[in-house]
Design a protein around this motif. Structure first.
Motif, PDB file in Angstrom:
ATOM      1  N   LEU A 288       0.912  -1.111  -0.014  1.00  0.00           N
ATOM      2  CA  LEU A 288      -0.064   0.019  -0.001  1.00  0.00           C
ATOM      3  C   LEU A 288       0.849   1.161  -0.048  1.00  0.00           C
ATOM      4  N   ALA A 289       1.849   1.292   0.897  1.00  0.00           N
ATOM      5  CA  ALA A 289       2.888   2.307   0.967  1.00  0.00           C
ATOM      6  C   ALA A 289       3.439   2.816  -0.316  1.00  0.00           C
ATOM      7  N   GLY A 290       3.636   1.379  -1.119  1.00  0.00           N
ATOM      8  CA  GLY A 290       4.111   1.735  -2.624  1.00  0.00           C
ATOM      9  C   GLY A 290       3.440   2.358  -3.378  1.00  0.00           C
ATOM     10  N   ARG A 291       1.872   1.983  -3.452  1.00  0.00           N
ATOM     11  CA  ARG A 291       0.957   2.512  -4.416  1.00  0.00           C
ATOM     12  C   ARG A 291       0.529   3.988  -4.045  1.00  0.00           C
ATOM     13  N   LEU A 292       0.715   4.193  -2.543  1.00  0.00           N
ATOM     14  CA  LEU A 292       0.534   5.555  -2.420  1.00  0.00           C
ATOM     15  C   LEU A 292       1.779   6.720  -2.662  1.00  0.00           C
ATOM     16  N   GLY A 293       2.757   6.117  -2.727  1.00  0.00           N
ATOM     17  CA  GLY A 293       4.204   6.658  -3.065  1.00  0.00           C
ATOM     18  C   GLY A 293       4.712   7.424  -1.968  1.00  0.00           C
ATOM     19  N   VAL A 294       4.465   6.757  -0.628  1.00  0.00           N
ATOM     20  CA  VAL A 294       4.899   7.242   0.743  1.00  0.00           C
ATOM     21  C   VAL A 294       5.605   6.133   1.442  1.00  0.00           C
ATOM     22  N   SER A 295       6.211   6.678   2.567  1.00  0.00           N
ATOM     23  CA  SER A 295       6.853   5.479   3.202  1.00  0.00           C
ATOM     24  C   SER A 295       6.031   4.616   4.090  1.00  0.00           C
ATOM     25  N   ARG A 296       6.344   3.671   4.438  1.00  0.00           N
ATOM     26  CA  ARG A 296       5.590   2.662   5.485  1.00  0.00           C
ATOM     27  C   ARG A 296       4.949   3.330   6.471  1.00  0.00           C
ATOM     28  N   GLU A 297       5.851   4.226   7.147  1.00  0.00           N
ATOM     29  CA  GLU A 297       5.138   4.840   8.350  1.00  0.00           C
ATOM     30  C   GLU A 297       4.295   6.065   7.984  1.00  0.00           C
ATOM     31  N   GLU A 298       4.399   6.760   6.910  1.00  0.00           N
ATOM     32  CA  GLU A 298       3.615   7.835   6.240  1.00  0.00           C
ATOM     33  C   GLU A 298       2.029   7.058   5.964  1.00  0.00           C
TER      34      GLU A 298
ATOM     35  N   PRO B   1     -13.087  -1.888   9.438  1.00  0.00           N
ATOM     36  CA  PRO B   1     -12.346  -2.909   8.550  1.00  0.00           C
ATOM     37  C   PRO B   1     -13.175  -2.632   7.288  1.00  0.00           C
ATOM     38  N   PHE B   2     -14.180  -2.207   6.745  1.00  0.00           N
ATOM     39  CA  PHE B   2     -14.539  -2.031   5.689  1.00  0.00           C
ATOM     40  C   PHE B   2     -13.748  -0.842   4.935  1.00  0.00           C
ATOM     41  N   SER B   3     -13.531   0.007   5.322  1.00  0.00           N
ATOM     42  CA  SER B   3     -12.636   1.064   4.915  1.00  0.00           C
ATOM     43  C   SER B   3     -11.373   0.845   4.680  1.00  0.00           C
ATOM     44  N   LEU B   4     -10.854   0.133   5.706  1.00  0.00           N
ATOM     45  CA  LEU B   4      -9.260  -0.385   5.705  1.00  0.00           C
ATOM     46  C   LEU B   4      -9.165  -1.319   4.291  1.00  0.00           C
ATOM     47  N   LEU B   5      -9.966  -2.314   4.659  1.00  0.00           N
ATOM     48  CA  LEU B   5      -9.867  -3.541   3.477  1.00  0.00           C
ATOM     49  C   LEU B   5     -10.025  -2.614   1.930  1.00  0.00           C
ATOM     50  N   ASN B   6     -10.999  -1.729   1.769  1.00  0.00           N
ATOM     51  CA  ASN B   6     -11.239  -0.914   0.589  1.00  0.00           C
ATOM     52  C   ASN B   6     -10.113  -0.312   0.156  1.00  0.00           C
ATOM     53  N   ALA B   7      -9.340   0.469   1.292  1.00  0.00           N
ATOM     54  CA  ALA B   7      -8.007   1.321   0.980  1.00  0.00           C
ATOM     55  C   ALA B   7      -7.056   0.192   0.476  1.00  0.00           C
ATOM     56  N   PHE B   8      -7.007  -1.037   1.178  1.00  0.00           N
ATOM     57  CA  PHE B   8      -5.705  -1.901   0.537  1.00  0.00           C
ATOM     58  C   PHE B   8      -5.952  -2.426  -0.754  1.00  0.00           C
ATOM     59  N   THR B   9      -7.372  -2.638  -1.204  1.00  0.00           N
ATOM     60  CA  THR B   9      -7.588  -3.200  -2.421  1.00  0.00           C
ATOM     61  C   THR B   9      -7.464  -2.050  -3.412  1.00  0.00           C
ATOM     62  N   ASP B  10      -7.972  -1.029  -3.326  1.00  0.00           N
ATOM     63  CA  ASP B  10      -7.845  -0.010  -4.157  1.00  0.00           C
ATOM     64  C   ASP B  10      -6.526   0.802  -4.448  1.00  0.00           C
ATOM     65  N   GLY B  11      -5.516   0.762  -3.189  1.00  0.00           N
ATOM     66  CA  GLY B  11      -4.132   1.371  -3.276  1.00  0.00           C
ATOM     67  C   GLY B  11      -4.446   2.974  -3.043  1.00  0.00           C
ATOM     68  N   ARG B  12      -5.631   3.416  -2.644  1.00  0.00           N
ATOM     69  CA  ARG B  12      -5.907   4.773  -2.161  1.00  0.00           C
ATOM     70  C   ARG B  12      -6.819   5.185  -0.991  1.00  0.00           C
ATOM     71  N   LEU B  13      -6.741   6.340  -0.355  1.00  0.00           N
ATOM     72  CA  LEU B  13      -7.764   6.545   0.635  1.00  0.00           C
ATOM     73  C   LEU B  13      -8.962   7.270   0.249  1.00  0.00           C
ATOM     74  N   ASP B  14     -10.136   6.793   0.389  1.00  0.00           N
ATOM     75  CA  ASP B  14     -11.134   7.312   0.013  1.00  0.00           C
ATOM     76  C   ASP B  14     -12.434   7.021   1.406  1.00  0.00           C
ATOM     77  N   SER B  15     -13.421   7.745   1.028  1.00  0.00           N
ATOM     78  CA  SER B  15     -14.652   7.777   2.080  1.00  0.00           C
ATOM     79  C   SER B  15     -15.464   6.540   1.864  1.00  0.00           C
ATOM     80  N   TYR B  16     -14.887   5.133   2.181  1.00  0.00           N
ATOM     81  CA  TYR B  16     -15.595   3.939   2.038  1.00  0.00           C
ATOM     82  C   TYR B  16     -16.861   3.730   2.819  1.00  0.00           C
ATOM     83  N   TRP B  17     -16.537   3.744   3.946  1.00  0.00           N
ATOM     84  CA  TRP B  17     -17.687   3.485   5.138  1.00  0.00           C
ATOM     85  C   TRP B  17     -18.742   4.427   4.919  1.00  0.00           C
ATOM     86  N   PHE B  18     -18.490   5.645   5.141  1.00  0.00           N
ATOM     87  CA  PHE B  18     -19.431   6.816   5.369  1.00  0.00           C
ATOM     88  C   PHE B  18     -20.381   6.756   3.909  1.00  0.00           C
TER      89      PHE B  18
END
Length: 520
Positions: A243-253, A277-294
């Motif tokens: 995920l960090a690689g897909r976001l283009g940031v360090s693992r810590e970031e 869990p719903f938002s977290l797994l969606n973020a890993f699937t898509d490789g980006r952060l979005d408003s999944y649960w809401f």
């Protein structure tokens, strides 16, 4: 670019499918063992939607069906030494929504029929309670083993009518009659588990069943649903690197971004931080952060209830309450706190043993921004999309260190929003500004506070820390004096960024910014 090779169970709630198809499974089987080997055989768990209640119920089903093969490599494999195949009656009430009395009775019948067929029962009775009672007894007689009853989303048929004086009593009676055999059939039952969003009212639905153990706020079950930081770090270790690689940031970031957006839930105190869990797994699937649960559930009902209870946007979080005030049946609530808490819009953030008061607040950035976006139409009406565009342009101007342009843009936009009904009071515009300023949090770190009708904004960009003070029908200079009086610059000196002070004066008559002063 490296893409995730792991399969994430988005929307998959069947334990056997997740295991057999090698989807990611966060091991919760130690909790299943704890539940099934406790002194209580009737249990209830409340958690917000899409938090894993259905998967937990399915895991219990596989366990009680004796499917030892599914638990290889999981905590249950080392904990359980005696595997028994019990008769399991699994009811899913999640589709029983928006129904009349007759439709709900037919839905209950459709749930019963396949299980009756399994045990060779031919029934003519239209009464669901009689059929359930007969089914439990027949399953016990045929197998010689006590029966397990699992009821997922027990409250789904009542959620959309919970505050309707006409329909709620009618549908509540249907559900009460259906659940009533659970008490009379006690000798034939091994385990009964119910999940839901709202806490049950024993007086209304389970009038007979007064021995249900509510495990929702017990510390030993704090992390039974959701994903903890430890679980993510250990069971999703490689996933974090990808995920960090897909976001283009360090693992810590990457971890910090996930934490800001999806972490922060607590269902008791003390409790580990729980990720949605719903938002977290969606973020890993898509490789980006979005408003999944809401974004997965339109909170129109919530917005209506906020209006009904006269809750201002800035009053949603920052609440203090005793457990009985928020872990309470929503059907009899006198304020909105139980609904906000049980629906997942606020969560526990602290606890004082001396006063027994819990601190409740919005869990994370995803929920905060989702709520504010949902509230914005109430202030801008058909200009909502223009408002969101204005927020983006505000951010752009501030990022490029053009604060004058930013506030001129806001001034122009607010002057184009027509005078609306029910807005002839100063609070309307303060609330609108609160929402607009808060929505800048989509792009930068923003804290907005409004004690006694005043908006303070502290905003951190990459290059500067902005401290904004708002006055109403006074002057920008008065707002600036307020900043100096409170010694804000000294307070934030340790952040290491240059401080920019902004005093804004809002013109109530013209419904927009009148003047402002900027000091660097």
């Amino acid at each position: 670019m490296t893409y995730a090779t792991r399969l994430y169970p988005i929307g998959i709630q069947t334990f056997s499918e997740i295991i057999n198809k090698n989807y990611l499974y966060i091991d919760k089987t130690e909790y299943v063992y704890r539940m099934t080997h406790s002194s209580s055989k009737y249990m209830f768990l409340s958690r917000p939607r899409r938090f894993g209640k259905s998967l937990l119920t399915s895991t219990l089903r596989s366990y009680f069906e004796g499917r030892m093969d599914l638990f290889k490599g999981l905590a249950m494999e080392r904990l359980e030494t005696e595997w028994t195949e019990y008769p399991v009656l699994h009811f899913d009430m999640s589709l029983g929504k928006h129904m009349t009395k007759e439709e709900l009775e037919r839905y209950l019948a459709s749930q019963l029929e396949p299980m009756e067929s399994r045990y060779g029962i031919l029934t003519e009775s239209p009464d669901a309670n009689i059929r359930l009672s007969r089914l439990i007894r027949r399953a016990y007689e045929q197998t010689g083993l006590q029966v397990v009853v699992l009821i997922d989303e027990y409250d789904a048929p009542l959620l959309d009518v919970v505050h309707e004086e006409k329909n709620l009593p009618v549908l509540r009676n249907v559900m009460r009659n259906f659940y009533s055999p659970l008490k009379a059939c006690d000798p034939y039952l091994r385990f009964v588990f119910l999940t839901g969003i709202t806490k049950f009212s024993q007086l209304s639905i389970f009038s007979e069943l007064n021995n249900i153990k509510n495990i929702s706020m017990l510390p030993e079950y704090a992390a039974i649903c959701g994903i903890t930081a430890e679980e993510m770090a250990t069971q999703m270790d490689e996933d974090l690197d990808i995920l960090a690689g897909r976001l283009g940031v360090s693992r810590e970031e990457a971890v910090q971004q996930l934490k800001n957006n999806y972490d922060g839930y607590h269902f008791t105190w003390p409790s580990p931080d729980i990720y949605n869990p719903f938002s977290l797994l969606n973020a890993f699937t898509d490789g980006r952060l979005d408003s999944y649960w809401f974004g997965s559930g339109t909170p129109t009902y919530l917005i209506e209830m906020l209006r009904k209870y006269n809750v201002l946007p800035q009053q949603i979080g920052g609440r203090k309450a005793m457990a009985e005030s928020f872990d309470a049946p929503t059907e009899r609530m006198t304020d909105i706190t139980p609904l906000l808490y049980q629906s997942g819009y606020i969560t526990i953030k602290g606890y004082s043993p001396a006063t027994r008061l819990y601190t409740l607040d919005i869990p994370n950035k995803e929920v905060r921004l989702g709520l504010l976006k949902s509230l914005l139409p109430g202030y801008l009406h058909r200009y909502t999309s223009d408002g969101l565009t204005t927020v983006a342009l505000l951010y752009e101007a501030i990022l490029e260190e053009r604060p004058d342009d930013a506030f001129r843009l806001l001034q122009t936009f607010l002057s184009t929003v027509p005078y609306c009904d029910h807005t002839d009071y100063e609070g309307h515009y303060q609330q609108m500004l609160y929402i607009i300023f808060s929505l800048l949090g989509m792009y930068v770190d923003v804290e907005v506070r409004t004690p006694r009708g005043r908006v303070d904004m502290v905003m951190r960009t990459v290059t500067a820390l902005y401290i904004v003070e708002l006055k109403l029908d006074q002057s920008a200079e008065a707002a600036m004096r307020q900043i100096d009086l409170r010694e804000y610059p000294e307070r934030f000196a340790l952040c290491g960024l240059p401080v920019v002070k902004v005093g804004i004066n809002f013109d109530r008559e013209r419904h927009t910014l009148k003047d402002w002063v900027i000091e660097r």
